[in-house]
Scaffold this motif. Structure first.
Motif, mmCIF file in Angstrom:
data_model
loop_
_atom_site.group_PDB
_atom_site.id
_atom_site.type_symbol
_atom_site.label_atom_id
_atom_site.label_comp_id
_atom_site.label_asym_id
_atom_site.label_seq_id
_atom_site.Cartn_x
_atom_site.Cartn_y
_atom_site.Cartn_z
ATOM 1 N N UNK A 108 -18.223 9.076 -20.401
ATOM 2 C CA UNK A 108 -18.328 10.508 -20.184
ATOM 3 C C UNK A 108 -16.930 11.138 -20.127
ATOM 4 N N UNK A 109 -16.776 12.242 -20.833
ATOM 5 C CA UNK A 109 -15.483 12.924 -20.879
ATOM 6 C C UNK A 109 -14.611 12.511 -22.037
ATOM 7 N N UNK A 110 -14.968 11.417 -22.727
ATOM 8 C CA UNK A 110 -14.183 10.990 -23.886
ATOM 9 C C UNK A 110 -14.256 12.029 -24.998
ATOM 10 N N UNK A 111 -13.301 11.969 -25.891
ATOM 11 C CA UNK A 111 -13.298 12.822 -27.070
ATOM 12 C C UNK A 111 -13.968 12.091 -28.231
ATOM 13 N N UNK A 112 -14.852 12.801 -28.938
ATOM 14 C CA UNK A 112 -15.389 12.235 -30.169
ATOM 15 C C UNK A 112 -14.585 12.721 -31.368
ATOM 16 N N UNK A 133 -36.747 17.194 -12.745
ATOM 17 C CA UNK A 133 -36.078 16.056 -12.129
ATOM 18 C C UNK A 133 -34.972 15.535 -13.047
ATOM 19 N N UNK A 134 -33.739 15.402 -12.553
ATOM 20 C CA UNK A 134 -32.663 14.870 -13.391
ATOM 21 C C UNK A 134 -32.975 13.452 -13.855
ATOM 22 N N UNK A 135 -32.525 13.112 -15.064
ATOM 23 C CA UNK A 135 -32.747 11.778 -15.609
ATOM 24 C C UNK A 135 -31.407 11.061 -15.717
ATOM 25 N N UNK A 136 -31.058 10.280 -14.686
ATOM 26 C CA UNK A 136 -29.777 9.584 -14.706
ATOM 27 C C UNK A 136 -29.732 8.491 -15.758
ATOM 28 N N UNK A 137 -28.537 8.279 -16.302
ATOM 29 C CA UNK A 137 -28.235 7.166 -17.220
ATOM 30 C C UNK A 137 -29.046 7.240 -18.520
ATOM 31 N N UNK A 138 -29.440 8.464 -18.892
ATOM 32 C CA UNK A 138 -30.091 8.676 -20.187
ATOM 33 C C UNK A 138 -29.109 8.384 -21.311
ATOM 34 N N UNK A 139 -29.581 7.707 -22.344
ATOM 35 C CA UNK A 139 -28.733 7.446 -23.511
ATOM 36 C C UNK A 139 -28.688 8.678 -24.403
ATOM 37 N N UNK A 140 -27.482 9.089 -24.760
ATOM 38 C CA UNK A 140 -27.275 10.238 -25.644
ATOM 39 C C UNK A 140 -26.466 9.799 -26.858
ATOM 40 N N UNK A 141 -27.082 9.855 -28.021
ATOM 41 C CA UNK A 141 -26.397 9.588 -29.277
ATOM 42 C C UNK A 141 -26.004 10.941 -29.861
ATOM 43 N N UNK A 142 -24.706 11.123 -30.105
ATOM 44 C CA UNK A 142 -24.174 12.417 -30.529
ATOM 45 C C UNK A 142 -23.422 12.233 -31.836
ATOM 46 N N UNK A 143 -23.610 13.152 -32.784
ATOM 47 C CA UNK A 143 -22.789 13.124 -33.999
ATOM 48 C C UNK A 143 -22.689 14.530 -34.587
ATOM 49 N N UNK A 144 -21.573 14.799 -35.249
ATOM 50 C CA UNK A 144 -21.328 16.116 -35.820
ATOM 51 C C UNK A 144 -20.294 16.009 -36.938
ATOM 52 N N UNK A 174 -27.856 12.958 -14.101
ATOM 53 C CA UNK A 174 -28.363 13.370 -15.399
ATOM 54 C C UNK A 174 -27.428 14.236 -16.201
ATOM 55 N N UNK A 175 -26.177 14.347 -15.756
ATOM 56 C CA UNK A 175 -25.233 15.228 -16.449
ATOM 57 C C UNK A 175 -24.392 14.453 -17.463
ATOM 58 N N UNK A 176 -23.920 15.191 -18.461
ATOM 59 C CA UNK A 176 -23.047 14.606 -19.479
ATOM 60 C C UNK A 176 -21.984 15.631 -19.867
ATOM 61 N N UNK A 177 -20.902 15.166 -20.418
ATOM 62 C CA UNK A 177 -19.872 16.035 -20.975
ATOM 63 C C UNK A 177 -18.977 15.199 -21.886
ATOM 64 N N UNK A 178 -18.515 15.829 -22.947
ATOM 65 C CA UNK A 178 -17.582 15.169 -23.855
ATOM 66 C C UNK A 178 -16.728 16.225 -24.542
ATOM 67 N N UNK A 179 -15.612 15.770 -25.073
ATOM 68 C CA UNK A 179 -14.683 16.658 -25.763
ATOM 69 C C UNK A 179 -14.828 16.500 -27.270
ATOM 70 N N UNK A 180 -14.653 17.600 -27.978
ATOM 71 C CA UNK A 180 -14.799 17.581 -29.420
ATOM 72 C C UNK A 180 -14.103 18.803 -29.994
ATOM 73 N N UNK A 181 -14.482 19.219 -31.206
ATOM 74 C CA UNK A 181 -14.091 20.499 -31.784
ATOM 75 C C UNK A 181 -15.379 21.210 -32.203
ATOM 76 N N UNK A 182 -15.299 22.517 -32.360
ATOM 77 C CA UNK A 182 -16.475 23.241 -32.830
ATOM 78 C C UNK A 182 -16.709 22.863 -34.289
ATOM 79 N N UNK A 183 -17.889 22.332 -34.612
ATOM 80 C CA UNK A 183 -18.151 21.957 -36.004
ATOM 81 C C UNK A 183 -18.282 23.192 -36.886
ATOM 82 N N UNK A 184 -18.133 22.992 -38.174
ATOM 83 C CA UNK A 184 -18.267 24.078 -39.142
ATOM 84 C C UNK A 184 -19.655 24.049 -39.780
ATOM 85 N N UNK A 185 -20.057 25.202 -40.349
ATOM 86 C CA UNK A 185 -21.186 25.153 -41.280
ATOM 87 C C UNK A 185 -20.728 24.349 -42.490
#
Length: 286
Positions: A108-112, A133-144, A174-185
């Motif tokens: 959590x907090x890493x940059x993609x 109800x918060x869902x702790x330790x949920x797996x989140x697969x993120x891509x952009x 149940x919270x998450x956060x990560x660093x990135x850039x705003x993707x383009x169309x």
């Protein structure tokens, strides 16, 4: 005679032991035969259709799925997603053709964003059950895609493998956060048969800017969804028909120094809040 041909093919599947398979092939046969009767293709047109599908298959490889792309631009992917979507959780959208490589595990907090060329953006939120109800330790697969509108697999000489991708787990609340850039169309790939189809039919190939998510928690139905960037070009004319109003998300400029320190960025930065709700696993599709 034509009706008899359809009945004969349907009858040929009579001994199919798998009831669902029998239902599928019988329905496919009847609809496909009705389609052929409707358009009455010439032999040359039918050969062209077979050639098109063959070309779609030849365009698929380990990092590109042209059949998924074809399903997307015909609206079939979104139709399937909608039919299988939850009435309680976050709305689902298409998987898309670029979920072809495994996302690297990140904290959590890493940059993609591994390029570091654009203004920092923080995406954060909470994953919860339908009852809140918060869902702790949920797996989140993120891509952009990048801020220039390309996924890592499209630019192997420019982007390092895994750029724009991350496999996270929410914290104990149940919270998450990560660093990135705003993707383009960006345009979907147009150098293959699907692109030629769009060109022949006068359709544009563009998708609005978005971040992909797959959320997966024990005893809950996983969801594949997007956070669409509010105000992005093509948000009203997505080439794959995947935009849902409830998924349009504000990516706002922030000068909050305390938030910047908490997220490990400098001001100004862009911040997006995107919460995800998962329906219970036992939910019956309506």
């Amino acid at each position: 005679m034509l009706e008899t041909a359809t009945d004969a093919v349907v009858e040929s599947f009579r001994e199919t032991k798998d009831r669902r398979l029998r239902q599928v092939v019988e329905s496919l046969t009847r609809h496909l035969h009705d389609f052929v009767r409707d358009i009455e293709p010439t032999m040359q047109e039918w050969e062209s259709a077979i050639g098109f599908l063959t070309a779609v298959g030849h365009t698929c490889d380990d990092t590109r799925q042209e059949f998924v792309l074809l399903s997307d631009v015909l609206g079939v992917s979104m139709l399937v997603e909608t039919l299988n979507g939850s009435v309680e959780g976050t709305e689902s959208t298409v998987l898309g053709p670029f979920h072809m490589t495994e996302s690297p595990r990140r904290e959590l907090g890493d940059a993609i964003d591994l390029l570091g060329t654009g203004r920092p953006c923080v995406v954060s939120g909470r994953v919860s059950a339908a009852d809140g109800t918060p869902l702790p330790y949920t797996e989140l697969d993120v891509w952009q895609c990048s801020e220039d509108g390309f996924y890592d697999v499209q630019q192997p000489d420019v982007q390092p493998p895994g750029n724009g991708r991350g496999l996270f787990h929410t914290d104990g609340e149940g919270r998450y956060w990560f660093r990135t850039v705003v993707p383009s169309h960006y345009p979907i790939p147009t150098d293959g048969p699907v692109g030629r189809l769009l060109d022949a039919t006068g359709r544009h190939p563009y998708r609005p800017a978005h971040v992909h998510f797959i959320a997966n928690a024990e005893h809950h139905r996983p969801v594949t969804t997007h956070a669409f960037v509010a105000g992005s070009p093509y948000v009203d004319s997505d080439a794959v028909f995947a935009v849902k109003r409830g998924l349009i998300t504000d990516f706002t400029e922030s000068y909050d120094a305390r938030d910047a320190e908490r997220f490990g960025v400098t001001v100004p930065f862009t911040h997006a809040e995107f919460d995800i709700v998962l329906a219970p696993e036992a939910e019956t599709k309506q």
